[in-house]
Design a protein around this motif. Structure first.
Motif, PDB file in Angstrom:
ATOM      1  N   MET B   1       0.841  -1.187   0.000  1.00  0.00           N
ATOM      2  CA  MET B   1       0.000   0.000   0.000  1.00  0.00           C
ATOM      3  C   MET B   1       0.877   1.237   0.000  1.00  0.00           C
ATOM      4  N   LYS B   2       0.516   2.195  -0.826  1.00  0.00           N
ATOM      5  CA  LYS B   2       1.287   3.440  -0.849  1.00  0.00           C
ATOM      6  C   LYS B   2       0.376   4.573  -1.298  1.00  0.00           C
ATOM      7  N   VAL B   3       0.509   5.743  -0.656  1.00  0.00           N
ATOM      8  CA  VAL B   3      -0.296   6.871  -1.083  1.00  0.00           C
ATOM      9  C   VAL B   3       0.428   8.169  -0.722  1.00  0.00           C
ATOM     10  N   THR B   4       0.383   9.135  -1.631  1.00  0.00           N
ATOM     11  CA  THR B   4       0.899  10.469  -1.337  1.00  0.00           C
ATOM     12  C   THR B   4      -0.288  11.415  -1.403  1.00  0.00           C
ATOM     13  N   ILE B   5      -0.560  12.106  -0.319  1.00  0.00           N
ATOM     14  CA  ILE B   5      -1.853  12.753  -0.159  1.00  0.00           C
ATOM     15  C   ILE B   5      -1.708  14.116   0.518  1.00  0.00           C
ATOM     16  N   ASN B   6      -2.642  14.985   0.211  1.00  0.00           N
ATOM     17  CA  ASN B   6      -2.700  16.307   0.839  1.00  0.00           C
ATOM     18  C   ASN B   6      -2.946  16.169   2.347  1.00  0.00           C
ATOM     19  N   ARG B   7      -2.069  16.791   3.135  1.00  0.00           N
ATOM     20  CA  ARG B   7      -2.136  16.631   4.589  1.00  0.00           C
ATOM     21  C   ARG B   7      -3.451  17.122   5.186  1.00  0.00           C
ATOM     22  N   ASP B   8      -3.901  18.341   4.807  1.00  0.00           N
ATOM     23  CA  ASP B   8      -5.089  18.918   5.453  1.00  0.00           C
ATOM     24  C   ASP B   8      -6.358  18.142   5.121  1.00  0.00           C
ATOM     25  N   LYS B   9      -6.441  17.662   3.854  1.00  0.00           N
ATOM     26  CA  LYS B   9      -7.597  16.862   3.455  1.00  0.00           C
ATOM     27  C   LYS B   9      -7.623  15.542   4.240  1.00  0.00           C
ATOM     28  N   LEU B  10      -6.446  14.938   4.393  1.00  0.00           N
ATOM     29  CA  LEU B  10      -6.352  13.695   5.164  1.00  0.00           C
ATOM     30  C   LEU B  10      -6.731  13.943   6.620  1.00  0.00           C
ATOM     31  N   MET B  11      -6.252  15.062   7.153  1.00  0.00           N
ATOM     32  CA  MET B  11      -6.522  15.397   8.561  1.00  0.00           C
ATOM     33  C   MET B  11      -8.022  15.556   8.802  1.00  0.00           C
ATOM     34  N   GLU B  12      -8.706  16.191   7.851  1.00  0.00           N
ATOM     35  CA  GLU B  12     -10.155  16.373   7.980  1.00  0.00           C
ATOM     36  C   GLU B  12     -10.869  15.019   8.077  1.00  0.00           C
ATOM     37  N   SER B  13     -10.475  14.095   7.207  1.00  0.00           N
ATOM     38  CA  SER B  13     -11.074  12.754   7.239  1.00  0.00           C
ATOM     39  C   SER B  13     -10.749  12.027   8.531  1.00  0.00           C
ATOM     40  N   ILE B  14      -9.517  12.166   8.989  1.00  0.00           N
ATOM     41  CA  ILE B  14      -9.115  11.517  10.246  1.00  0.00           C
ATOM     42  C   ILE B  14      -9.973  12.027  11.390  1.00  0.00           C
ATOM     43  N   GLN B  15     -10.185  13.348  11.426  1.00  0.00           N
ATOM     44  CA  GLN B  15     -10.993  13.915  12.509  1.00  0.00           C
ATOM     45  C   GLN B  15     -12.423  13.378  12.484  1.00  0.00           C
ATOM     46  N   HIS B  16     -12.945  13.130  11.290  1.00  0.00           N
ATOM     47  CA  HIS B  16     -14.290  12.569  11.200  1.00  0.00           C
ATOM     48  C   HIS B  16     -14.338  11.146  11.757  1.00  0.00           C
ATOM     49  N   VAL B  17     -13.471  10.272  11.280  1.00  0.00           N
ATOM     50  CA  VAL B  17     -13.608   8.860  11.653  1.00  0.00           C
ATOM     51  C   VAL B  17     -13.160   8.591  13.091  1.00  0.00           C
ATOM     52  N   THR B  18     -12.228   9.419  13.623  1.00  0.00           N
ATOM     53  CA  THR B  18     -11.803   9.167  15.011  1.00  0.00           C
ATOM     54  C   THR B  18     -12.923   9.462  16.000  1.00  0.00           C
ATOM     55  N   LYS B  19     -13.976  10.188  15.573  1.00  0.00           N
ATOM     56  CA  LYS B  19     -15.125  10.407  16.467  1.00  0.00           C
ATOM     57  C   LYS B  19     -15.755   9.085  16.890  1.00  0.00           C
ATOM     58  N   ALA B  20     -15.563   8.047  16.089  1.00  0.00           N
ATOM     59  CA  ALA B  20     -16.163   6.744  16.424  1.00  0.00           C
ATOM     60  C   ALA B  20     -15.188   5.836  17.161  1.00  0.00           C
ATOM     61  N   ILE B  21     -13.926   6.264  17.288  1.00  0.00           N
ATOM     62  CA  ILE B  21     -12.916   5.357  17.863  1.00  0.00           C
ATOM     63  C   ILE B  21     -12.738   5.643  19.346  1.00  0.00           C
ATOM     64  N   SER B  22     -12.762   4.572  20.132  1.00  0.00           N
ATOM     65  CA  SER B  22     -12.562   4.709  21.565  1.00  0.00           C
ATOM     66  C   SER B  22     -11.388   3.827  21.974  1.00  0.00           C
ATOM     67  N   SER B  23     -10.575   4.315  22.906  1.00  0.00           N
ATOM     68  CA  SER B  23      -9.462   3.477  23.361  1.00  0.00           C
ATOM     69  C   SER B  23      -9.982   2.400  24.323  1.00  0.00           C
ATOM     70  N   LYS B  24     -11.212   2.620  24.837  1.00  0.00           N
ATOM     71  CA  LYS B  24     -11.788   1.629  25.759  1.00  0.00           C
ATOM     72  C   LYS B  24     -12.764   0.748  24.997  1.00  0.00           C
TER      73      LYS B  24
END
Lengths: 380, 380
Positions: B1-24
């Motif tokens: 797997m390899k990808v070169t991607i715009n940082r801010d666009k990636l960050m926006e997506s990360i912020q969306h999906v981490t809303k569902a992630i819990s460490s517990k």
């Protein structure tokens, strides 16, 4: 007691003095806020065992009328309810009045509050300290010196004296020093008038007091007057009187910790270095005590890295302005380095190392008024 | 797997999906973030037992190139470290690459991170739900309906069904209802296309899911597609897929709670009433359950008051637009009233009372799409 006063001006004073008020106090009346109406204005007081803050609002100042009507008197009000009542008053002006049953009436527009007050006679007397040892500074300079040192005080009570910032006068300089025994932060400025009778090595102000003081003070060039006795220090501006106890004991001699010679000298862009250290710290947080490594590569490049086998590792090469002296590999706390770099105001910093196991110092490039020292960690 | 991607666009997506992630989480791999690189873009997934969020970033969109190079593949990365690494990347572009040992390399400028990844095969499959029961809404309308109801869900697990918002379709209207059995909030809008096969009274979406969804969605007029099955609901926009479980059980019938006639009707300025209630609540917080009183005085004035003998009392007269019907004294929770008034968008509200011991309702003055109901408290 009766006073009709500008709401926002009163709110500003309330916010200042409530910084000293704690609901968890051994002396119940200190959980209240003291209001004193005098002929020339109104004085608010908040206090705990360490800090006392007084704020004065004059009837008028620079042609602005803050107080419309007043009748002298004093009362203690609930510090938990009174501030919210004033903040949420519907009009720009509030009227505060007490009766003989210690009932406090607060009126603003059509809203009328009645609060149970307490007798001001029961509030401890605040001594205005008397001393010849006093000097003055521009407020913004004092705030800077606090910012540059207070973060380095110890948060542990094992050596209580290290939870304070040491103020001393040496060779016509006023000097602030803080250390938690793993790092040290010092800031000094020349004094305009010499100060001969300053107590030696025993003026240690709790870091918490300086933090609260700094929050209250606006960033102006106005003067603040500082007076010191054996066990207290007072900071006084036009309308603010801030009194703090000093810590008991003698502050350790720190001058001998500072290396006088260096074997490797690094000149780097402050912001680039800060960001690279911050990135390396991302993987150094857990099980690793924030320790990162710095290694010189030739005379214009460093590598900053950290490695947490269970998570991953990070490496970054950073071009720097200049490296002089011996090659170096050194490990240290990224947190201490970030704290030290954050308060540097210059674009570039000079870092002077004396070997991988000796403390190193970080300074601005163009003056000697700030010095940060960090003890390395043995990993290589 | 390899990808070169715009940082801010990636960050926006990360912020969306981490809303569902819990460490517990009971399923350890769900504490990770799933990255899937496909031929047409990159998909991120975060999930816990209740919510799954997928976010897609296309190679390019509207002439903007987000991804420069890609090789298909997938990996699970630490949701604790990966987001910070991307956020603090020194350059606008980041390269992410995996090897056969599940090592993830992240490069940006001269910074190079190596993270231990996990096999994406071990990540639970997310079912794309299949249903005929789907409809669409403008996103801002959905956000409004959530805001107008979700605050009224129960925070207690004694009746789990009340921790959700009930979605129902009645007479061509989509209706959201939430209640904690002391107050009720309802919002309804006409549906553009009729929806015959909508499940009856059993679509109850956890309040927490709707809160998270609302945070992710931008306030636009773009459409969002909503699909419902027996136990799941999916919200889908152009690049976002948000899946939530539904609560088990039947939502109580709430229509009969709403009084059909009123004995006293009050027309008041929303903001003035909100502020007066807020002031009265200041002295009603402790030992008093936030209870305040409202009393009509003639046909254009009300008095709002509260009394906590140990602290003090507050009274405020408020001129209102109009009072019709019987005189009234009523007590209720200031918190419920503040919650209800805060979401009203109109300058004026109509409050309809049916006596001091009956529920009363609060509505906008010019439409029937919002209804707030509050149960009074017996004090008079």
């Amino acid at each position: 007691m009766k006073v009709t006063i500008n709401r926002d001006k009163l709110m500003e004073s309330i916010q200042h003095v409530t910084k000293a008020i704690s609901s968890k106090t051994a002396i119940p009346i200190l959980s209240g806020l003291k209001i004193q109406v005098k002929d020339n204005g109104i004085k608010l007081t908040g206090s705990n065992s360490d800090i006392t803050i007084e704020s004065f609002i004059p009837v008028e100042e620079e042609g602005i009328q803050f107080i419309d009507e007043l009748e002298a008197g004093e009362i203690i009000v609930h510090a938990k309810y009174f501030p919210d009542i004033i903040r949420k008053s519907p009009k720009d002006t509030v009227m505060i009045e007490t009766d003989e049953q210690l009932q406090v009436t607060i009126k603003s527009g059509h809203a009328e509050f009645h609060l149970n007050g307490q007798d001001a006679e029961e509030y401890p007397q605040i001594a205005q300290i008397q001393t010849d040892t006093s000097f003055e500074l521009p407020i913004n300079l004092l705030k800077n010196m606090i910012k540059q040192t207070v973060f380095a005080v110890s948060t542990s009570e094992t050596r209580p004296i290290l939870t304070g910032v040491n103020l001393r006068v040496e060779e016509g300089q006023l000097k602030f020093v803080a250390t938690d025994s793993h790092r040290l932060a010092a800031s000094n400025i020349p004094l305009e008038t010499p100060l001969d009778n300053f107590p030696e090595s025993q003026v240690v102000v709790p870091g918490k007091s300086l933090n609260e003081l700094s929050k209250i003070l606006d960033d102006t060039e106005e003067k603040i007057y500082i007076s010191v006795t054996d066990n207290q220090i007072a900071f006084q501006t036009n309308h603010l009187y801030f009194l703090s106890r000093l810590l008991d004991g003698k502050y350790p001699e720190t001058a001998r910790l500072i290396p006088e010679e260096s074997k490797t000298t690094l000149l780097a862009n402050t912001k680039q270095l800060l960001q690279a250290v911050d990135r390396a710290s991302l993987l150094a947080k857990e099980n690793h005590n924030n320790v990162i490594r710095l290694q010189t590569i030739g005379n214009q490049m460093i590598e900053i890295s950290s490695n947490s086998p269970e998570i991953g590792k990070v490496e970054e090469e950073l071009t720097v302005e200049n490296i002089q002296g011996e090659d170096l590999k050194i490990s240290f706390s990224s947190k201490y380095m970030i704290d030290a770099l954050k308060i540097m105001e210059t674009d570039q910093v000079r870092i002077e190392f004396t070997g991988a196991m000796r403390p190193f110092i970080i300074k601005p490039t163009d003056h000697e008024q700030i010095l940060q020292l960090i003890l390395p960690v043995r990993t290589f």
